[in-house]
Design a protein around this motif. Structure first.
Motif, PDB file in Angstrom:
ATOM      1  N   ARG A   1      14.634 -10.482 -10.402  1.00 41.00           N
ATOM      2  CA  ARG A   1      13.385 -11.072  -9.912  1.00 41.00           C
ATOM      3  C   ARG A   1      12.302 -11.082 -10.975  1.00 41.00           C
ATOM      4  N   ASP A   2      12.230  -9.992 -11.729  1.00 43.64           N
ATOM      5  CA  ASP A   2      11.201  -9.918 -12.762  1.00 43.64           C
ATOM      6  C   ASP A   2      11.371 -11.044 -13.778  1.00 43.64           C
ATOM      7  N   VAL A   3      12.616 -11.301 -14.157  1.00 46.01           N
ATOM      8  CA  VAL A   3      12.871 -12.358 -15.132  1.00 46.01           C
ATOM      9  C   VAL A   3      12.494 -13.713 -14.534  1.00 46.01           C
ATOM     10  N   LEU A   4      12.859 -13.926 -13.298  1.00 49.93           N
ATOM     11  CA  LEU A   4      12.606 -15.218 -12.672  1.00 49.93           C
ATOM     12  C   LEU A   4      11.130 -15.487 -12.458  1.00 49.93           C
ATOM     13  N   GLU A   5      10.397 -14.432 -12.225  1.00 54.89           N
ATOM     14  CA  GLU A   5       8.991 -14.625 -11.871  1.00 54.89           C
ATOM     15  C   GLU A   5       8.175 -15.287 -12.969  1.00 54.89           C
ATOM     16  N   GLU A   6       8.673 -15.193 -14.211  1.00 53.05           N
ATOM     17  CA  GLU A   6       7.910 -15.792 -15.307  1.00 53.05           C
ATOM     18  C   GLU A   6       7.830 -17.303 -15.188  1.00 53.05           C
ATOM     19  N   ASP A   7       8.871 -17.916 -14.696  1.00 57.48           N
ATOM     20  CA  ASP A   7       8.858 -19.369 -14.548  1.00 57.48           C
ATOM     21  C   ASP A   7       9.231 -19.713 -13.122  1.00 57.48           C
ATOM     22  N   ASN A   8       8.351 -19.447 -12.235  1.00 47.95           N
ATOM     23  CA  ASN A   8       8.647 -19.612 -10.827  1.00 47.95           C
ATOM     24  C   ASN A   8       8.352 -21.041 -10.371  1.00 47.95           C
ATOM     25  N   PRO A   9       9.355 -21.736  -9.864  1.00 47.58           N
ATOM     26  CA  PRO A   9       9.115 -23.094  -9.374  1.00 47.58           C
ATOM     27  C   PRO A   9       8.063 -23.148  -8.264  1.00 47.58           C
TER      28      PRO A   9
ATOM     29  N   LEU B   1       2.250 -10.115  14.320  1.00 47.28           N
ATOM     30  CA  LEU B   1       3.216  -9.413  13.475  1.00 47.28           C
ATOM     31  C   LEU B   1       2.737  -9.356  12.023  1.00 47.28           C
ATOM     32  N   LEU B   2       2.174 -10.478  11.558  1.00 43.48           N
ATOM     33  CA  LEU B   2       1.673 -10.505  10.183  1.00 43.48           C
ATOM     34  C   LEU B   2       0.505  -9.555  10.019  1.00 43.48           C
ATOM     35  N   SER B   3      -0.276  -9.441  11.082  1.00 44.09           N
ATOM     36  CA  SER B   3      -1.412  -8.531  11.041  1.00 44.09           C
ATOM     37  C   SER B   3      -0.915  -7.086  10.932  1.00 44.09           C
ATOM     38  N   TYR B   4       0.079  -6.751  11.723  1.00 42.40           N
ATOM     39  CA  TYR B   4       0.638  -5.393  11.685  1.00 42.40           C
ATOM     40  C   TYR B   4       1.186  -5.083  10.297  1.00 42.40           C
ATOM     41  N   MET B   5       1.987  -5.995   9.793  1.00 38.67           N
ATOM     42  CA  MET B   5       2.605  -5.775   8.488  1.00 38.67           C
ATOM     43  C   MET B   5       1.553  -5.780   7.372  1.00 38.67           C
ATOM     44  N   GLY B   6       0.639  -6.755   7.431  1.00 39.44           N
ATOM     45  CA  GLY B   6      -0.366  -6.897   6.384  1.00 39.44           C
ATOM     46  C   GLY B   6      -1.320  -5.720   6.312  1.00 39.44           C
ATOM     47  N   VAL B   7      -1.777  -5.287   7.473  1.00 39.98           N
ATOM     48  CA  VAL B   7      -2.725  -4.161   7.480  1.00 39.98           C
ATOM     49  C   VAL B   7      -2.028  -2.895   6.959  1.00 39.98           C
ATOM     50  N   ASN B   8      -0.758  -2.752   7.307  1.00 39.73           N
ATOM     51  CA  ASN B   8      -0.025  -1.599   6.778  1.00 39.73           C
ATOM     52  C   ASN B   8       0.089  -1.642   5.254  1.00 39.73           C
ATOM     53  N   ALA B   9       0.007  -2.847   4.692  1.00 42.72           N
ATOM     54  CA  ALA B   9       0.111  -3.000   3.237  1.00 42.72           C
ATOM     55  C   ALA B   9      -1.245  -2.957   2.545  1.00 42.72           C
ATOM     56  N   ASN B  10      -2.304  -2.831   3.317  1.00 42.69           N
ATOM     57  CA  ASN B  10      -3.661  -2.877   2.761  1.00 42.69           C
ATOM     58  C   ASN B  10      -3.848  -1.946   1.564  1.00 42.69           C
ATOM     59  N   GLY B  11      -4.663  -2.441   0.610  1.00 43.86           N
ATOM     60  CA  GLY B  11      -5.014  -1.625  -0.545  1.00 43.86           C
ATOM     61  C   GLY B  11      -4.063  -1.782  -1.714  1.00 43.86           C
ATOM     62  N   GLN B  12      -2.937  -2.467  -1.496  1.00 39.50           N
ATOM     63  CA  GLN B  12      -1.977  -2.635  -2.584  1.00 39.50           C
ATOM     64  C   GLN B  12      -2.067  -4.042  -3.148  1.00 39.50           C
ATOM     65  N   MET B  13      -1.546  -4.224  -4.351  1.00 40.51           N
ATOM     66  CA  MET B  13      -1.716  -5.493  -5.033  1.00 40.51           C
ATOM     67  C   MET B  13      -0.694  -6.539  -4.602  1.00 40.51           C
ATOM     68  N   TYR B  14      -1.212  -7.742  -4.371  1.00 43.19           N
ATOM     69  CA  TYR B  14      -0.364  -8.895  -4.057  1.00 43.19           C
ATOM     70  C   TYR B  14      -0.129  -9.664  -5.351  1.00 43.19           C
ATOM     71  N   LYS B  15       1.133  -9.891  -5.670  1.00 44.05           N
ATOM     72  CA  LYS B  15       1.428 -10.516  -6.963  1.00 44.05           C
ATOM     73  C   LYS B  15       1.310 -12.031  -6.966  1.00 44.05           C
ATOM     74  N   GLY B  16       1.287 -12.632  -5.778  1.00 47.38           N
ATOM     75  CA  GLY B  16       1.232 -14.097  -5.733  1.00 47.38           C
ATOM     76  C   GLY B  16       2.545 -14.649  -5.213  1.00 47.38           C
ATOM     77  N   PRO B  17       2.622 -15.990  -5.089  1.00 49.55           N
ATOM     78  CA  PRO B  17       3.855 -16.606  -4.599  1.00 49.55           C
ATOM     79  C   PRO B  17       5.057 -16.100  -5.390  1.00 49.55           C
ATOM     80  N   GLY B  18       6.139 -15.825  -4.682  1.00 44.87           N
ATOM     81  CA  GLY B  18       7.279 -15.153  -5.312  1.00 44.87           C
ATOM     82  C   GLY B  18       8.503 -16.031  -5.456  1.00 44.87           C
ATOM     83  N   ILE B  19       9.572 -15.371  -5.889  1.00 43.05           N
ATOM     84  CA  ILE B  19      10.853 -16.063  -6.027  1.00 43.05           C
ATOM     85  C   ILE B  19      11.933 -15.159  -5.465  1.00 43.05           C
ATOM     86  N   LYS B  20      12.882 -15.776  -4.797  1.00 41.38           N
ATOM     87  CA  LYS B  20      13.913 -15.016  -4.121  1.00 41.38           C
ATOM     88  C   LYS B  20      15.285 -15.550  -4.473  1.00 41.38           C
ATOM     89  N   ARG B  21      16.280 -14.715  -4.285  1.00 41.09           N
ATOM     90  CA  ARG B  21      17.628 -15.088  -4.719  1.00 41.09           C
ATOM     91  C   ARG B  21      18.078 -16.453  -4.185  1.00 41.09           C
TER      92      ARG B  21
END
Lengths: 104, 288
Positions: free
Chosen positions: B53-61, B268-288
């Motif tokens: 993932r780290d390698v792919l993230e450099e040139d993410n479509p 559901l997004l609120s539950y998950m998002g609030v639980n993640a509060n305070g941490q860094m969001y890297k931006g749109p991602g790439i997946k296998r």
């Protein structure tokens, strides 16, 4: 009516690192759609890269290349400020040209 | 708009009844979630996935979709011929994008409801541009060479929160309520498999095949799931948002799928998002 490419070009020592992300379906012609009809082949066939007005790459691509492909090149002798012009042509005759400037 | 929300609410109630099992929803995000999570990479497969993932993230479509989203955001469109840039308020003011994504879902006074990013953009397209909600919901998810406008728009908006800290507000009573509803849906067991989200996502160290499942009730797990969406999926080369991920989880659990941009998804997004509060969001991602 192809979508623009994303080009990154940066000097790393005496070498320019150029990376380009192209927006293209790159259909192989081997796939079938939901109704069983073959999805016609549609892929990039030719790529050229010019740096500072000089052709540095003239390449061919084919159906084995992924959708929305990324290509990377290292070019010696380029310098910051040089213009990079990248062009592709696909098997249907669609084409796209984009440019960027090498950063330091 | 009012009508639409009404309909959605009804749908939400339904899916809430079923919903409980978001487990799958999270599993995928989890697996793909970037390395930053503190959950230990306990095995070589996981470590390799993360390197990949780290390698792919450099040139993410995903950037291609951001570019398309930018056009859509700025263009005057729809029956009312206005642009979202000059009408749409994502919580920080009309047209303000910087950091908006990492502060959603949040409460919006104009509709007296909590909305997540994609739902709010859909709301703007309906209210300001005059698009029909039914049309937006007709084919809301990406497939093959088809990418809905809302997916590109959401990706564009998310791109403006790159490397920013997640700060989903919990001040308004409705924001707190939405979090609680999300928590309940997360824990609700039902369906032919008697699953809840928390069956798989409520404990550390679970996995399905090679995919590690994050424990979404913890900050470390929640960030793994929040992270990387909207995401470009290499398989098929399509861009997907969290709406899709959540709906697909319901499908995978053999539950009825919620309506598009359903309030149950916001919860559901609120539950998950609030639980993640305070941490860094890297931006749109790439997946296998």
């Amino acid at each position: 009516m192809a979508d623009p490419m994303k080009i990154r070009a940066q000097m790393k020592g005496d070498t320019a690192e150029i990376r380009v992300l192209m927006s293209h379906p790159m259909e192989t012609g081997q796939r079938k759609d939901g109704t069983g009809n073959v999805v016609p082949a549609h892929y990039i066939q030719a790529i050229t890269v010019d740096v500072g007005g000089k052709r540095v790459i003239q390449g061919q691509a084919g159906p084995a290349v992924s959708r929305n492909p990324v290509f990377g090149f290292k070019v010696k002798g380029a310098k910051a400020g040089d213009k990079v012009v990248i062009n592709w042509v696909d098997n249907k005759g669609d084409k796209r040209t984009d440019e960027a400037t090498i950063s330091g | 708009m009012k009508k639409r929300i009404g309909a959605l609410m009804a749908a939400a109630a339904m899916s809430a009844a079923f919903a409980a099992h978001a487990q799958q929803p999270m599993k995928q995000p989890a697996a793909k979630a970037p390395a930053k999570a503190t959950q230990k990479a306990t095995d070589a497969t996981t470590a390799d996935f993360e390197k990949f993932r780290d390698v792919l993230e450099e040139d993410n479509p995903a950037e291609l979709f951001e570019a398309k989203g930018e056009e859509l955001w700025k263009a005057k469109r729809g029956p009312k011929n206005v642009s979202l840039a000059e009408t749409c308020d994502l919580g920080l003011g009309v047209g303000k994008l910087k950091g908006a994504y990492v502060q959603l879902p949040r409460y919006f006074a104009d509709v007296d409801a909590v909305m997540d990013a994609e739902r709010r953009i859909a709301h703007c397209m309906v209210t300001h541009q005059g698009f029909k909600a039914e049309d937006l919901a007709k084919k809301p998810f990406s497939s093959g060479n088809y990418t809905p406008e809302l997916v590109s728009l959401t990706t564009y908006v998310a791109g403006h929160s790159r490397k920013m800290k997640i700060a989903i507000p919990q001040k308004h009573p409705k924001e707190k309520e939405t979090y609680q509803i999300g928590k309940e849906i997360f824990a609700y067991r039902a369906g032919p498999w008697d699953f809840s989200c928390s069956t798989c996502h409520g404990e550390d160290g679970k996995r399905i095949r090679t995919q590690n499942l994050p424990n979404l009730s913890t900050p470390e797990g929640a960030i793994r799931a929040f992270q990387g969406w909207p995401g470009y999926r290499m398989t098929g080369g399509v861009m997907h948002t969290l709406q899709w991920r959540m709906n697909d989880c319901f499908r995978q659990q053999r539950f009825p799928e919620p309506n598009y941009v359903s309030p149950s998804i916001t919860a559901l997004l609120s539950y998950m998002g609030v639980n993640a509060n305070g941490q860094m969001y890297k931006g749109p991602g790439i997946k296998r």
